[in-house]
Design a protein around this motif. Sequence first.
Motif, short mmCIF file in Angstrom:
data_model
loop_
_atom_site.label_atom_id
_atom_site.label_comp_id
_atom_site.label_asym_id
_atom_site.label_seq_id
_atom_site.Cartn_x
_atom_site.Cartn_y
_atom_site.Cartn_z
N LYS A 341 34.11 54.35 31.17
CA LYS A 341 33.54 55.63 31.60
C LYS A 341 32.29 55.91 30.79
N ASP A 342 31.29 56.52 31.43
CA ASP A 342 30.13 57.00 30.69
C ASP A 342 30.07 58.52 30.82
N VAL A 343 29.04 59.12 30.28
CA VAL A 343 28.95 60.59 30.30
C VAL A 343 28.88 61.11 31.73
N SER A 344 28.26 60.34 32.64
CA SER A 344 28.19 60.77 34.03
C SER A 344 29.57 60.81 34.68
N THR A 345 30.45 59.90 34.26
CA THR A 345 31.82 59.90 34.77
C THR A 345 32.50 61.21 34.42
N TRP A 346 32.40 61.59 33.15
CA TRP A 346 33.01 62.84 32.69
C TRP A 346 32.37 64.04 33.39
N ASN A 347 31.04 64.00 33.52
CA ASN A 347 30.35 65.12 34.19
C ASN A 347 30.81 65.30 35.63
N SER A 348 30.99 64.16 36.33
CA SER A 348 31.39 64.23 37.74
C SER A 348 32.75 64.90 37.89
N ILE A 349 33.71 64.51 37.06
CA ILE A 349 35.06 65.08 37.20
C ILE A 349 35.11 66.51 36.67
N LEU A 350 34.37 66.79 35.59
CA LEU A 350 34.34 68.17 35.06
C LEU A 350 33.73 69.12 36.08
N GLY A 351 32.63 68.68 36.69
CA GLY A 351 31.98 69.52 37.70
C GLY A 351 32.87 69.70 38.92
N GLY A 352 33.53 68.61 39.35
CA GLY A 352 34.43 68.71 40.49
C GLY A 352 35.56 69.68 40.24
N LEU A 353 36.18 69.60 39.08
CA LEU A 353 37.28 70.51 38.74
C LEU A 353 36.78 71.95 38.68
N ALA A 354 35.61 72.15 38.06
CA ALA A 354 35.08 73.51 37.91
C ALA A 354 34.81 74.16 39.26
N PHE A 355 34.17 73.43 40.16
CA PHE A 355 33.78 74.02 41.43
C PHE A 355 34.93 74.10 42.43
N HIS A 356 36.05 73.45 42.11
CA HIS A 356 37.23 73.58 42.94
C HIS A 356 38.21 74.62 42.38
N GLY A 357 37.78 75.32 41.35
CA GLY A 357 38.61 76.39 40.82
C GLY A 357 39.63 75.96 39.79
N ALA A 359 39.62 75.57 36.62
CA ALA A 359 38.86 75.83 35.40
C ALA A 359 39.61 75.39 34.15
N GLU A 360 40.89 75.70 34.09
CA GLU A 360 41.68 75.35 32.90
C GLU A 360 41.68 73.84 32.68
N SER A 362 39.46 71.71 33.73
CA SER A 362 38.13 71.27 33.36
C SER A 362 37.86 71.47 31.87
N ILE A 363 38.24 72.64 31.37
CA ILE A 363 38.04 72.93 29.94
C ILE A 363 38.89 72.00 29.08
N HIS A 364 40.14 71.76 29.52
CA HIS A 364 41.03 70.86 28.79
C HIS A 364 40.43 69.44 28.72
N LEU A 365 39.88 68.98 29.86
CA LEU A 365 39.30 67.64 29.91
C LEU A 365 38.04 67.55 29.06
N PHE A 366 37.28 68.64 28.99
CA PHE A 366 36.09 68.66 28.14
C PHE A 366 36.47 68.48 26.67
N ASN A 367 37.53 69.16 26.26
CA ASN A 367 37.98 69.02 24.87
C ASN A 367 38.48 67.60 24.60
N LYS A 368 39.10 66.98 25.61
CA LYS A 368 39.52 65.59 25.47
C LYS A 368 38.31 64.68 25.34
N MET A 369 37.27 64.97 26.10
CA MET A 369 36.02 64.21 26.03
C MET A 369 35.44 64.26 24.62
N ARG A 370 35.46 65.43 24.03
CA ARG A 370 34.93 65.57 22.66
C ARG A 370 35.79 64.81 21.65
#
Length: 533
Positions: A341-357, A359-360, A362-370
């Motif tokens: 996975k690269d940063v675009s992979t993470w961005n794609s799924i984070l954005g998809g989760l966010a725009f599909h509602g 949110a929780e 997406s935020i959880h996955l962002f923390n995993k990314m970090r």
Amino acid sequence: MIRKRITDKSSNRHQRSSLWQQCSTLRALKQVHAFMVVSGFNSNPSALRELIYAGAVGIAGTINYAHQVFAHITDPDIFMWNTMIRGSAQSPNPLKSIFYYTQMEKRRMKPDNFTFPFLLKACTKLCWVKMGNEIHGRVVKFGFESNTFVRNTLIYFHANCGDLGVASVLFDGSAKQDVVAWSALTAGYARRGELGVARQLFDEMPVKDMVSWNVMITGYAKRGEMESARKLFDEVPKRDVVTWNAMIAGYVLLGVHEQALEMFEEMRCLGEQPDEVTMLSLLSACADLGDLDVGKKIHTSLLEMCTTNLSVVLGNALIDMYAKCGSIERALEVFQGMKEKDVSTWNSILGGLAFHGHAEESIHLFNKMRRKKVRPNEITFVAVLVSCSHAGKVDEGRRYFAVMRDEYNIEPNIKHYGCMVDMLGRAGLLNEAFEFVGTMQIEPNAIVWRTLLGACGIHGNVELAKHANEQLLKMRRDQSGDYVLLSNLYASQGEWTGVQNVRKLMDDSGVRKEPGCSLIEADNKALMHFLFD
């Protein structure tokens, strides 16, 4: 078997091909290298040539290992230098080929006619005009300008990013008998947008090769001139995957997605095998169309094509397609199944989760990314701030906005500011939202003021809505929706004088309210249903 290949006294060409053809992976190459070391062949020039050729050119994805091996060779010969220059020029980091040439010069290693073509290709990929001109000077100095291979790459360099006049001078004379020279010059004019000159050259070519046909079809397709592209496509004596890709990508670029998908079906029916470029264009078409069924079929085709794991680029495109087609579950399945996975992979799924509602999630996955030490970029934080906004997590949103600047040194852009305004507005923190806009380091745009106006409408704050509307009207006066938002707010508060004033302002500005509409699909045909006031 390995020992026999290495000690074989046959030609260098046979040695090179025998090793890299039987080594198809980095692991296999490392095993051969280890055998060479323990068996004493690590100082054998023929064996080293074969090893360098395999790592730099013969096996995909092993160029970095070739760099490491080459660094420990004390006295590389011209073949090894040229191989590293060639492999680097063809790699994602063509700058390395320039580095190797400068090292050659420092060691007083004299270049030959195989050195310069790959250097010039690297300069073309990098668009390094000054360096390419310097390499041209070296070509003249060493007397290789008349060499056919070198001359053609000089034409290619100058036609694509150097001096078209120089390319034309090089083309005059004996080069006119060479189809490669014709193609190089034609490609240069086409890629620079001078399709008229390119077409004239194309029509004058005594013999047209596959490259020249593809160059012209691609040139027309990129300009959106699909009728001209289609005419050439129908005339081309033989098509390859590049020809089909040019047409499919052209239709996708124009937004004629159904035609792109039809072209793909025709391609498959005629037995032409698609490649990664084909599938990326088709996935883009499905994402724009929102056609999940066709997207699933393309995914199935991809799995049939790829005997190994999907590339990161294809995986990212699949995630994006599924998210835009409304299947976030399948997007997650693709994400979780990707080994790389690269940063675009993470961005794609984070954005998809966010725009599909979601949110929780997406935020959880962002923390995993970090936690996995993947460095986020500005796109990542747009998705995170959207998630915080939709989930009503104001404190977390403020914190991530600060983290973006303080921890990752990413300066907020208008999208980040817009997300923060939206988050504060949704939470009813209107005064803070207006104060935040006042502290922005860049000028707020119409979208920011429209967001504030919408938030004021939701929370019934007429006074702040007036202020937002004033700022909005300074930027644009032709959007009926801006007026409707303010009018509806007045109406909800029973301020009918305000409603009349807004309608008068619309009339004075010549703005008409657009009728609402809905889109339905019946018998595979899109039908527009209008809802008039």
